[in-house]
Design a protein around this motif. Sequence first.
Motif, PDB file in Angstrom:
ATOM      1  N   THR A  55       9.304  11.118  -1.611  1.00 60.39           N
ATOM      2  CA  THR A  55      10.610  11.432  -2.191  1.00 60.39           C
ATOM      3  C   THR A  55      11.681  11.054  -1.177  1.00 60.39           C
ATOM      4  N   VAL A  56      12.617  10.236  -1.626  1.00 65.99           N
ATOM      5  CA  VAL A  56      13.679   9.716  -0.780  1.00 65.99           C
ATOM      6  C   VAL A  56      15.016  10.220  -1.319  1.00 65.99           C
ATOM      7  N   LYS A  57      15.899  10.642  -0.413  1.00 66.39           N
ATOM      8  CA  LYS A  57      17.248  11.065  -0.787  1.00 66.39           C
ATOM      9  C   LYS A  57      18.253  10.026  -0.305  1.00 66.39           C
ATOM     10  N   VAL A  58      19.096   9.587  -1.245  1.00 66.38           N
ATOM     11  CA  VAL A  58      20.162   8.649  -0.928  1.00 66.38           C
ATOM     12  C   VAL A  58      21.439   9.211  -1.550  1.00 66.38           C
ATOM     13  N   GLY A  59      22.431   9.463  -0.727  1.00 64.23           N
ATOM     14  CA  GLY A  59      23.696   9.972  -1.232  1.00 64.23           C
ATOM     15  C   GLY A  59      23.559  11.229  -2.071  1.00 64.23           C
ATOM     16  N   GLY A  60      22.689  12.124  -1.697  1.00 62.91           N
ATOM     17  CA  GLY A  60      22.515  13.384  -2.415  1.00 62.91           C
ATOM     18  C   GLY A  60      21.584  13.310  -3.611  1.00 62.91           C
ATOM     19  N   LYS A  61      21.152  12.121  -4.000  1.00 63.87           N
ATOM     20  CA  LYS A  61      20.234  11.976  -5.131  1.00 63.87           C
ATOM     21  C   LYS A  61      18.829  11.712  -4.602  1.00 63.87           C
ATOM     22  N   ALA A  62      17.850  12.363  -5.229  1.00 59.84           N
ATOM     23  CA  ALA A  62      16.460  12.198  -4.812  1.00 59.84           C
ATOM     24  C   ALA A  62      15.706  11.352  -5.834  1.00 59.84           C
ATOM     25  N   ALA A  63      14.819  10.538  -5.345  1.00 61.93           N
ATOM     26  CA  ALA A  63      13.957   9.717  -6.194  1.00 61.93           C
ATOM     27  C   ALA A  63      12.573   9.682  -5.566  1.00 61.93           C
ATOM     28  N   SER A  64      11.555   9.771  -6.415  1.00 59.69           N
ATOM     29  CA  SER A  64      10.170   9.708  -5.941  1.00 59.69           C
ATOM     30  C   SER A  64       9.567   8.360  -6.291  1.00 59.69           C
ATOM     31  N   THR A  65       8.684   7.913  -5.422  1.00 54.16           N
ATOM     32  CA  THR A  65       7.969   6.665  -5.665  1.00 54.16           C
ATOM     33  C   THR A  65       6.553   6.808  -5.124  1.00 54.16           C
ATOM     34  N   LYS A  66       5.675   5.978  -5.634  1.00 49.04           N
ATOM     35  CA  LYS A  66       4.299   5.949  -5.156  1.00 49.04           C
ATOM     36  C   LYS A  66       4.116   4.697  -4.313  1.00 49.04           C
ATOM     37  N   ILE A  67       3.517   4.882  -3.146  1.00 53.27           N
ATOM     38  CA  ILE A  67       3.222   3.766  -2.246  1.00 53.27           C
ATOM     39  C   ILE A  67       1.731   3.778  -1.954  1.00 53.27           C
ATOM     40  N   LEU A  68       1.114   2.607  -2.028  1.00 51.86           N
ATOM     41  CA  LEU A  68      -0.310   2.449  -1.735  1.00 51.86           C
ATOM     42  C   LEU A  68      -0.443   1.740  -0.394  1.00 51.86           C
ATOM     43  N   PHE A  69      -1.126   2.390   0.535  1.00 48.73           N
ATOM     44  CA  PHE A  69      -1.400   1.813   1.842  1.00 48.73           C
ATOM     45  C   PHE A  69      -2.862   1.388   1.881  1.00 48.73           C
ATOM     46  N   THR A  70      -3.119   0.188   2.386  1.00 44.98           N
ATOM     47  CA  THR A  70      -4.484  -0.262   2.627  1.00 44.98           C
ATOM     48  C   THR A  70      -4.720  -0.151   4.124  1.00 44.98           C
ATOM     49  N   VAL A  71      -5.742   0.601   4.494  1.00 52.24           N
ATOM     50  CA  VAL A  71      -6.063   0.834   5.894  1.00 52.24           C
ATOM     51  C   VAL A  71      -7.373   0.114   6.192  1.00 52.24           C
ATOM     52  N   ALA A  72      -7.366  -0.690   7.254  1.00 53.44           N
ATOM     53  CA  ALA A  72      -8.520  -1.510   7.610  1.00 53.44           C
ATOM     54  C   ALA A  72      -8.933  -1.223   9.048  1.00 53.44           C
ATOM     55  N   ARG A  73     -10.114  -1.676   9.382  1.00 56.18           N
ATOM     56  CA  ARG A  73     -10.620  -1.560  10.753  1.00 56.18           C
ATOM     57  C   ARG A  73     -10.354  -2.873  11.477  1.00 56.18           C
ATOM     58  N   ALA A  74      -9.651  -2.803  12.600  1.00 53.32           N
ATOM     59  CA  ALA A  74      -9.343  -4.001  13.384  1.00 53.32           C
ATOM     60  C   ALA A  74      -9.516  -3.674  14.856  1.00 53.32           C
ATOM     61  N   ASP A  75     -10.258  -4.503  15.549  1.00 56.15           N
ATOM     62  CA  ASP A  75     -10.497  -4.314  16.984  1.00 56.15           C
ATOM     63  C   ASP A  75     -11.019  -2.906  17.279  1.00 56.15           C
ATOM     64  N   GLY A  76     -11.872  -2.402  16.416  1.00 59.38           N
ATOM     65  CA  GLY A  76     -12.492  -1.093  16.634  1.00 59.38           C
ATOM     66  C   GLY A  76     -11.627   0.090  16.255  1.00 59.38           C
ATOM     67  N   GLN A  77     -10.428  -0.158  15.753  1.00 58.08           N
ATOM     68  CA  GLN A  77      -9.508   0.916  15.384  1.00 58.08           C
ATOM     69  C   GLN A  77      -9.092   0.768  13.925  1.00 58.08           C
ATOM     70  N   TRP A  78      -8.752   1.869  13.302  1.00 56.70           N
ATOM     71  CA  TRP A  78      -8.205   1.848  11.944  1.00 56.70           C
ATOM     72  C   TRP A  78      -6.706   1.641  12.044  1.00 56.70           C
ATOM     73  N   CYS A  79      -6.149   0.812  11.136  1.00 56.78           N
ATOM     74  CA  CYS A  79      -4.709   0.555  11.130  1.00 56.78           C
ATOM     75  C   CYS A  79      -4.268   0.213   9.708  1.00 56.78           C
ATOM     76  N   ILE A  80      -2.982   0.348   9.461  1.00 52.64           N
ATOM     77  CA  ILE A  80      -2.432   0.017   8.150  1.00 52.64           C
ATOM     78  C   ILE A  80      -2.297  -1.497   8.059  1.00 52.64           C
ATOM     79  N   ALA A  81      -2.983  -2.067   7.066  1.00 54.33           N
ATOM     80  CA  ALA A  81      -3.001  -3.516   6.897  1.00 54.33           C
ATOM     81  C   ALA A  81      -2.038  -3.983   5.814  1.00 54.33           C
ATOM     82  N   ARG A  82      -1.692  -3.079   4.891  1.00 57.44           N
ATOM     83  CA  ARG A  82      -0.814  -3.490   3.800  1.00 57.44           C
ATOM     84  C   ARG A  82      -0.156  -2.258   3.194  1.00 57.44           C
ATOM     85  N   GLU A  83       1.045  -2.459   2.674  1.00 58.12           N
ATOM     86  CA  GLU A  83       1.798  -1.417   1.982  1.00 58.12           C
ATOM     87  C   GLU A  83       2.381  -2.049   0.737  1.00 58.12           C
ATOM     88  N   GLN A  84       2.229  -1.380  -0.396  1.00 58.63           N
ATOM     89  CA  GLN A  84       2.790  -1.905  -1.632  1.00 58.63           C
ATOM     90  C   GLN A  84       3.154  -0.754  -2.566  1.00 58.63           C
TER      91      GLN A  84
END
Length: 165
Positions: free
Chosen positions: A119-148
């Motif tokens: 939920t994001v507030k801009v100028g006193g108005k709130a709006a909700s959105t859904k974001i999908l994060f893809t988390v992958a394993r890279a160099d032995g660590q987990w990290c966020i590979a994509r956001e959409q």
Amino acid sequence: MVGVRRRMVGVVAVLAMAPLGLAGCGPLDGLVGQGAEPTPTPDEGPERARERVQAYLDAMKAKSVADGREQLCEPLRKSFDQAATGPTGDFAKHFTVSAAKIVDVRANGADQDVSTSITVKVGGKAASTKILFTVARADGQWCIAREQVGGHTPAPPSGTPDPES
């Protein structure tokens, strides 16, 4: 001559994309560094993915670009600062994140998809959105590979019949 140019463009495109795949956030992730990394336990993926995305959501709320960047796979970090603080970026100055929660985590091949509701507030108005994060394993660590934009509906609790069955 046109056929030669097309082939050259194809070769250049493949070579340009190869570093991203080899960097550990792409389809070749499993092939890079085999034997050098500890074998992940089957159950650690969802937990690690949840931790990374929660840290990113916390960074968004705190407007900490450095903490947000830290959660990303290396290929995404290069363009992150400018995009993240731009007019539509996750860390834009003109809005605040008033609420952010993880609603679902599920496997997507070797990666994990983490669905969120923000939920994001801009100028006193709130709006909700859904974001999908893809988390992958890279160099032995987990990290966020994509956001959409988008995400999965939460999975039904164990023992509840799936309405799609």
